[in-house]
Design an enzyme around this catalytic site. Sequence first.
Site, short mmCIF file in Angstrom:
data_model
loop_
_atom_site.label_atom_id
_atom_site.label_comp_id
_atom_site.label_asym_id
_atom_site.label_seq_id
_atom_site.Cartn_x
_atom_site.Cartn_y
_atom_site.Cartn_z
N ARG A 1 0.81 -1.25 0.07
CA ARG A 1 -0.04 0.20 -0.24
C ARG A 1 0.95 1.42 0.13
O ARG A 1 0.56 2.24 0.71
CB ARG A 1 -1.04 0.24 1.10
CG ARG A 1 -1.93 -1.16 1.11
CD ARG A 1 -2.92 -0.76 0.13
NE ARG A 1 -3.99 -1.75 0.18
CZ ARG A 1 -4.22 -3.15 -0.08
NH1 ARG A 1 -3.16 -3.68 -0.51
NH2 ARG A 1 -5.02 -3.86 0.09
N SER B 1 -10.71 -0.70 3.32
CA SER B 1 -9.89 -0.87 4.80
C SER B 1 -9.22 0.34 4.94
O SER B 1 -8.69 1.19 4.39
CB SER B 1 -8.50 -1.81 4.13
OG SER B 1 -8.78 -2.96 3.83
N GLU C 1 -4.77 3.44 6.32
CA GLU C 1 -4.42 3.24 4.78
C GLU C 1 -5.20 4.55 4.15
O GLU C 1 -4.54 5.12 3.14
CB GLU C 1 -5.04 2.06 4.54
CG GLU C 1 -4.79 1.83 3.01
CD GLU C 1 -5.51 0.64 2.31
OE1 GLU C 1 -6.28 0.90 1.15
OE2 GLU C 1 -5.49 -0.41 2.84
N1 EPU Z 1 -10.33 -10.78 10.51
C1 EPU Z 1 -10.94 -10.95 11.92
N2 EPU Z 1 -11.96 -10.00 11.83
C2 EPU Z 1 -12.40 -9.13 10.97
C3 EPU Z 1 -11.81 -9.20 9.73
C4 EPU Z 1 -10.57 -9.98 9.73
O1 EPU Z 1 -10.58 -11.44 12.52
O2 EPU Z 1 -13.44 -8.50 11.28
C5 EPU Z 1 -9.31 -11.67 10.08
C6 EPU Z 1 -9.90 -12.62 9.20
O3 EPU Z 1 -10.50 -13.97 10.09
C7 EPU Z 1 -8.58 -13.22 8.68
C8 EPU Z 1 -7.86 -11.90 8.44
O4 EPU Z 1 -8.26 -10.91 9.57
O5 EPU Z 1 -7.76 -14.34 9.54
C9 EPU Z 1 -7.55 -11.61 7.25
O6 EPU Z 1 -8.98 -11.09 6.74
P1 EPU Z 1 -9.12 -10.69 5.16
O7 EPU Z 1 -8.82 -11.87 4.55
O8 EPU Z 1 -10.61 -10.26 5.11
O9 EPU Z 1 -8.41 -9.60 4.78
P2 EPU Z 1 -7.74 -8.24 5.26
O10 EPU Z 1 -6.32 -8.40 5.99
O11 EPU Z 1 -8.59 -8.00 6.63
C10 EPU Z 1 -6.77 -7.35 3.26
C11 EPU Z 1 -6.80 -6.19 2.27
C12 EPU Z 1 -8.08 -5.90 1.71
C13 EPU Z 1 -8.27 -6.98 0.68
C14 EPU Z 1 -8.19 -8.19 1.79
C15 EPU Z 1 -8.17 -9.48 0.66
C16 EPU Z 1 -5.41 -4.57 3.60
C17 EPU Z 1 -5.41 -3.28 4.75
N3 EPU Z 1 -6.75 -4.98 3.22
O12 EPU Z 1 -7.75 -7.22 4.19
O13 EPU Z 1 -7.96 -4.73 0.91
O14 EPU Z 1 -9.43 -7.01 0.01
O15 EPU Z 1 -6.94 -8.41 2.28
O16 EPU Z 1 -6.83 -9.55 -0.04
O17 EPU Z 1 -4.47 -4.74 3.38
C18 EPU Z 1 -8.88 -2.20 1.02
O18 EPU Z 1 -7.48 -2.05 0.80
O19 EPU Z 1 -9.38 -1.47 0.79
C19 EPU Z 1 -9.14 -3.86 0.95
C20 EPU Z 1 -10.58 -4.22 1.07
#
Ligand code: EPU
Length: 337
Positions: free
Chosen positions: A162, A237, A333
């Site tokens: 990012r 995010s 972000e």
């Molecule tokens: N999790 C929780 N609670 C929540 C959300 C997530 O416990 O409310 C845990 C999930 O269980 C999982 C982990 O966090 O173990 C990762 O969650 P997820 O796969 O949903 O991805 P993320 O890390 O929350 C990132 C990006 C997203 C992107 C997704 C999928 C960042 C800041 N965000 O989210 O990007 O869509 O991975 O690749 O890196 C964005 O930048 O606007 C965005 C949506």
Amino acid sequence: MTIQENISLKNYNTFGVDAKANTYVDIVTIEDLKTVLKSETSKSFFILGGGSNMLLTKDIDAMVLHLNLKGISITYETDDYAIVKGNAGENWHEFVVWCLNKNLGGVENMSLIPGNIGTAPIQNIGAYGIELKDVFHSCETINISTQEKKTFSNEDCNFGYRESVFKQTLKGKYIITSVKLKLTKRNHKLNIAYGAIKSELESLNITNPTIKDISTAVINIRQSKLPDPKKIGNSGSFFKNPIISEEAFIKLQNDFPNAPHYVVSEKEIKVPAGWLIETAGFKGKRFGDYGVHNKQALVLVNYGNATGKDIYELAKLIQQTVFRLFNIKIETEVNII
Ligand code: EPU
């Protein structure tokens, strides 16, 4: 080209915050852009793309240049790949659909990311195992103070998680007018390692996915977790996933043995901010017209008439609480204006 005054930006930012622009210009050609940069030298400029990665906490005193440069084309191709150029004002997802309809591979995992193609390189957008930098060829820019054109290669952009040179040393110096991506025409490199994609393809009963199937899977996953900005204001995010030292992670694991994490390098571990925020008790919390999304704690939402200040105060409270509980700093972000 018309310069408008005192315009509400509510419809131009996906948070749907009602901040005002002192002066506002819709930019539809590069010539217009150059003219306004040259003639309005007494003004400072605020460059607006899709408005999907900003929280407006106040009115904008600078002249808002809304980049509406349109057009998508293939500028070069071989039997194996094509260079596709998108002008800055094209909506990112519509660009992805254009590519999928031509069977061009490489952007399918990034389906449905809000925003415009011109702002995609600034924060190196990414999702489900792919980042823009994996397919980025180059971008054309205009230098704000000299109005000269400059092309940035993938290397010049210094992409990170990012991050790019446009958020760092060159912040506020260049306007991205178009982006070129290098996409595959055949032998697509499918990226389905991400757990959620695998299980979505399984539930769709697809064993041999095409790039369109992957896009469908990604769209289904995103729609099930992320609010549609047309219905509930948000900026995806709100925070970045923090990267912490191995030492700090061992401490975290002592207290929270089930903490989800990804190893980034030998000494660095990424911890999902969504998990930290959920564990801190904020998931689904609503305060008047704003709050934390109930299906993804990383997303802050505006249910209607929240101000940017309201949402920013909540973000600060979340940061302080996460720091107090886990001794981990989470950075935004989204750009706070
Ligand atoms: N999790 C929780 N609670 C929540 C959300 C997530 O416990 O409310 C845990 C999930 O269980 C999982 C982990 O966090 O173990 C990762 O969650 P997820 O796969 O949903 O991805 P993320 O890390 O929350 C990132 C990006 C997203 C992107 C997704 C999928 C960042 C800041 N965000 O989210 O990007 O869509 O991975 O690749 O890196 C964005 O930048 O606007 C965005 C949506």
